[in-house]
Design a protein around this motif. Structure first.
Motif, PDB file in Angstrom:
ATOM      1  N   LEU A 296      -2.661   5.181  10.365  1.00  0.00           N
ATOM      2  CA  LEU A 296      -3.404   4.573  11.465  1.00  0.00           C
ATOM      3  C   LEU A 296      -4.735   3.985  10.990  1.00  0.00           C
ATOM      4  O   LEU A 296      -5.135   2.904  11.442  1.00  0.00           O
ATOM      5  N   ASN A 297      -5.394   4.681  10.056  1.00  0.00           N
ATOM      6  CA  ASN A 297      -6.656   4.169   9.516  1.00  0.00           C
ATOM      7  C   ASN A 297      -6.447   2.880   8.735  1.00  0.00           C
ATOM      8  O   ASN A 297      -7.239   1.935   8.838  1.00  0.00           O
ATOM      9  N   VAL A 298      -5.373   2.838   7.944  1.00  0.00           N
ATOM     10  CA  VAL A 298      -5.091   1.635   7.152  1.00  0.00           C
ATOM     11  C   VAL A 298      -4.786   0.460   8.068  1.00  0.00           C
ATOM     12  O   VAL A 298      -5.271  -0.665   7.856  1.00  0.00           O
ATOM     13  N   ILE A 299      -3.978   0.692   9.098  1.00  0.00           N
ATOM     14  CA  ILE A 299      -3.662  -0.385  10.050  1.00  0.00           C
ATOM     15  C   ILE A 299      -4.946  -0.883  10.718  1.00  0.00           C
ATOM     16  O   ILE A 299      -5.152  -2.093  10.882  1.00  0.00           O
ATOM     17  N   LYS A 300      -5.809   0.062  11.096  1.00  0.00           N
ATOM     18  CA  LYS A 300      -7.091  -0.312  11.731  1.00  0.00           C
ATOM     19  C   LYS A 300      -7.943  -1.137  10.786  1.00  0.00           C
ATOM     20  O   LYS A 300      -8.551  -2.150  11.193  1.00  0.00           O
TER      21      LYS A 300
ATOM     22  N   LEU B 111       3.087  -4.387   3.300  1.00  0.00           N
ATOM     23  CA  LEU B 111       4.066  -3.303   3.362  1.00  0.00           C
ATOM     24  C   LEU B 111       3.327  -1.995   3.116  1.00  0.00           C
ATOM     25  O   LEU B 111       2.645  -1.832   2.097  1.00  0.00           O
ATOM     26  N   VAL B 112       3.442  -1.038   4.053  1.00  0.00           N
ATOM     27  CA  VAL B 112       2.674   0.205   3.965  1.00  0.00           C
ATOM     28  C   VAL B 112       3.614   1.400   4.057  1.00  0.00           C
ATOM     29  O   VAL B 112       4.401   1.513   5.007  1.00  0.00           O
TER      30      VAL B 112
ATOM     31  N   ILE C  95       0.862  -1.182   0.000  1.00  0.00           N
ATOM     32  CA  ILE C  95       0.000   0.000   0.000  1.00  0.00           C
ATOM     33  C   ILE C  95       0.896   1.229   0.000  1.00  0.00           C
ATOM     34  O   ILE C  95       1.633   1.466   0.969  1.00  0.00           O
ATOM     35  N   LEU C  96       0.841   2.016  -1.085  1.00  0.00           N
ATOM     36  CA  LEU C  96       1.809   3.091  -1.277  1.00  0.00           C
ATOM     37  C   LEU C  96       1.141   4.420  -1.604  1.00  0.00           C
ATOM     38  O   LEU C  96       0.184   4.481  -2.376  1.00  0.00           O
ATOM     39  N   ASP C  97       1.711   5.475  -1.031  1.00  0.00           N
ATOM     40  CA  ASP C  97       1.353   6.836  -1.414  1.00  0.00           C
ATOM     41  C   ASP C  97       2.385   7.761  -0.770  1.00  0.00           C
ATOM     42  O   ASP C  97       2.993   7.421   0.249  1.00  0.00           O
ATOM     43  N   GLY C  98       2.605   8.927  -1.368  1.00  0.00           N
ATOM     44  CA  GLY C  98       3.511   9.889  -0.761  1.00  0.00           C
ATOM     45  C   GLY C  98       4.844   9.992  -1.472  1.00  0.00           C
ATOM     46  O   GLY C  98       5.061   9.419  -2.542  1.00  0.00           O
ATOM     47  N   ILE C  99       5.794  10.698  -0.821  1.00  0.00           N
ATOM     48  CA  ILE C  99       7.036  11.086  -1.472  1.00  0.00           C
ATOM     49  C   ILE C  99       8.011   9.926  -1.684  1.00  0.00           C
ATOM     50  O   ILE C  99       8.869   9.981  -2.563  1.00  0.00           O
TER      51      ILE C  99
ATOM     52  N   THR D 168      -7.740   4.059   2.827  1.00  0.00           N
ATOM     53  CA  THR D 168      -8.450   4.320   4.093  1.00  0.00           C
ATOM     54  C   THR D 168      -9.911   3.886   4.019  1.00  0.00           C
ATOM     55  O   THR D 168     -10.610   3.872   5.035  1.00  0.00           O
ATOM     56  N   SER D 169     -10.373   3.524   2.814  1.00  0.00           N
ATOM     57  CA  SER D 169     -11.732   2.997   2.648  1.00  0.00           C
ATOM     58  C   SER D 169     -11.751   1.533   3.074  1.00  0.00           C
ATOM     59  O   SER D 169     -11.160   0.669   2.417  1.00  0.00           O
ATOM     60  N   GLU D 170     -12.447   1.276   4.174  1.00  0.00           N
ATOM     61  CA  GLU D 170     -12.452  -0.083   4.723  1.00  0.00           C
ATOM     62  C   GLU D 170     -13.075  -1.082   3.758  1.00  0.00           C
ATOM     63  O   GLU D 170     -12.568  -2.200   3.591  1.00  0.00           O
ATOM     64  N   SER D 171     -14.135  -0.722   3.085  1.00  0.00           N
ATOM     65  CA  SER D 171     -14.830  -1.664   2.198  1.00  0.00           C
ATOM     66  C   SER D 171     -13.968  -2.025   0.986  1.00  0.00           C
ATOM     67  O   SER D 171     -13.911  -3.186   0.573  1.00  0.00           O
ATOM     68  N   LYS D 172     -13.298  -0.997   0.406  1.00  0.00           N
ATOM     69  CA  LYS D 172     -12.456  -1.269  -0.759  1.00  0.00           C
ATOM     70  C   LYS D 172     -11.229  -2.104  -0.386  1.00  0.00           C
ATOM     71  O   LYS D 172     -10.826  -3.005  -1.117  1.00  0.00           O
ATOM     72  N   LEU D 173     -10.629  -1.786   0.747  1.00  0.00           N
ATOM     73  CA  LEU D 173      -9.454  -2.551   1.187  1.00  0.00           C
ATOM     74  C   LEU D 173      -9.839  -3.981   1.543  1.00  0.00           C
ATOM     75  O   LEU D 173      -9.081  -4.927   1.282  1.00  0.00           O
TER      76      LEU D 173
END
Length: 475
Positions: A84-88, A74-75, A7-11, A56-61
């Motif tokens: 934190l939302n993704v881990i949750k 790997l995040v 799961i990737l995003d950012g610099i 961060t969308s629980e249903s899509k993940l």
């Protein structure tokens, strides 16, 4: 084949994705969740599946998590709240799925299946390790405690010009070496040289000690051979006066050398009074241990056993032990320095001396020469004599010794002429001669000694002075 969820995003996402693609062995299948198209590589391997949505969308993940059984996640994201939302979201579906995250915010979670890589620490360590005289440690291998380290051999180190088989490696091990940007195969006969980079593995505390020892240019002997010095005292072949003289010399050596402990191995005791005298002198010193051999086990067996268990860096022997060379050939197998006690003992060494011979041997022992001189606080006298007109040019070797003397900040005196070096050596008083330990020294000599011209062999047979014999690799 394992299934990995990325799961990737950012610099750092693009760089991380590129790294994963470059190291792809096709042994894993990857599900990649992303939000920015720049992350997706131009050439997509068949074992990569890409999903573009907000993780961060629980249903899509949940749709991706429920599709396959993943062995690891790997995040790397751009915000703490998103992380934190993704881990949750993952934990709501998979309670024991291993997750590795890149953390720049100081996330603290009580989760036994969560591996947190501190991004700021990784960057800081990477920058600090570029500074000189800083140990480079593997951050994310093994126990992640620094049990793998990269060490550069500086010029003048006591470890330079040492062959790997002669280096005591207890609780650590050299497993790789780079020389001139090339990986070199490790073997016991390989000689470490300045600017070599070694890879070592072991206990983190031990590795830091080794790093500090390698970086120091003086005052380390008997390291790297071992930490302790060891006297083998065969009282049966020694007179009472000789034993008393040796004890005085031993007190002097133990005071001067930077050893951790002194072991005195007494065999074939003949005089109770002398034994009590030795115990009175050393008995109250915790750094000295006296070991008795009442059963005449034999020199070879005793040395072999003691060197394995006592972390010995130097063995002290009387020159009387060398009378029968056929019985001391086993000393070569120990690969340890031998301090040969001469007949003229006065517990004071005023000068260290070497007679240059072959370039290979004396280059190997050169760091020890200055290390020992620094501990005895002596000037080193170098005899560069060529009475028989040898062809070997020693200019490079002399330059090498002069450079080392500057690094060790030690004084040297070079005597260059065509005189007989052995005659000049006999004129010296209160010296310690340092020699390479060679196989030929322990061979039986012909009765016609005038046939020998090798100054190493002739010097070794002299009994007048103390001599320090350093093991080498002979070519």
């Amino acid at each position: 084949m394992k299934k990995i969820l990325v799961i990737l995003d950012g610099i750092v996402a693009k760089k991380l994705m590129k790294r994963i693609v470059e190291t792809n062995t096709r042994d894993n299948n990857y599900d990649v969740v992303y939000m920015n198209d720049s992350i997706v590589p131009e050439n997509k391997a068949s074992n990569f599946t890409f999903y573009k949505f907000d993780p961060t969308s629980e249903s899509k993940l949940a749709m991706v998590l429920d599709k396959d059984i993943h062995s690891q996640v790997l995040v790397a994201l751009n915000s703490k709240d998103e992380m934190l939302n993704v881990i949750k979201n993952i934990r709501s579906r998979k309670s024991n799925l291993p997750i590795s995250i890149l953390d720049y915010w100081g996330i603290e979670l009580s989760d036994p299946y969560l591996n947190i890589y501190k991004g700021i620490e990784v960057l800081a360590n990477g920058m600090v390790e570029r500074l000189p005289n800083i140990p480079v440690m593997a951050q994310n291998i093994g126990l992640k405690q620094g049990e793998i380290m990269e060490i550069k051999i500086p010029f003048g180190s006591s470890y330079a010009y040492r062959y790997i088989g002669s280096i005591e490696q207890r609780d650590w091990k050299i497993f790789g070496l780079y020389r001139n940007d090339q990986l070199v195969n490790i073997k016991p006969s390989l000689i470490l040289k300045p600017n070599d980079i070694i890879l070592v593995i072991g206990k983190p505390t031990v590795l830091m000690q080794i790093y500090n020892a390698i970086g120091k240019s003086q005052g380390q002997f008997p390291m790297p051979f071992g930490h302790n010095i060891y006297l083998y005292l065969d009282m049966f072949i020694l007179s009472k006066k000789r034993v008393l003289d040796i004890v005085e010399e031993l007190k002097y050596l133990n005071k001067r050398l930077k050893n951790s402990k002194l072991f005195i191995r007494i065999t074939r005791p003949t005089n109770v009074g002398i034994l009590e005298y030795i115990k009175d002198i050393f008995g109250k010193n915790d750094a000295v241990e006296i070991k008795m051999d009442y059963h005449d086990i034999g020199m070879e067996k005793l040395l072999k056993s003691d060197t394995k268990t006592l972390d010995i860096g130097m063995i002290i022997l009387a020159n009387e032990n060398f009378k029968d060379k056929s019985k001391i050939k086993h000393l070569l197998d120990l690969k340890l320095p031998i301090f040969k006690l001469g007949e003229n003992l006065n517990a004071s060494i005023k000068r260290t001396v070497i007679i240059l011979n072959d370039i290979n041997s004396y280059e190997q022992i050169s760091p020890v020469v200055f290390d020992v001189a620094s501990q005895f606080k002596t000037k080193t006298k170098i005899f560069d004599m060529d009475p028989v007109g040898e062809d070997e040019d020693k200019t490079h070797l002399l330059d090498h010794f002069e450079n080392l003397s500057k690094i060790f900040n030690e004084k040297i005196e070079i005597i260059s002429n065509d005189k007989n070096p052995i005659r000049e050596l006999k004129k010296q008083e209160n010296i310690l001669q340092i020699l390479p330990l060679k196989e030929g020294m322990l061979n039986k000599r012909l009765s016609w000694k005038f046939l020998y011209t090798n100054p190493d062999l002739i010097s070794f047979d002299m009994r007048k002075f103390n001599q320090l014999l350093i093991p080498i690799i002979e070519e």
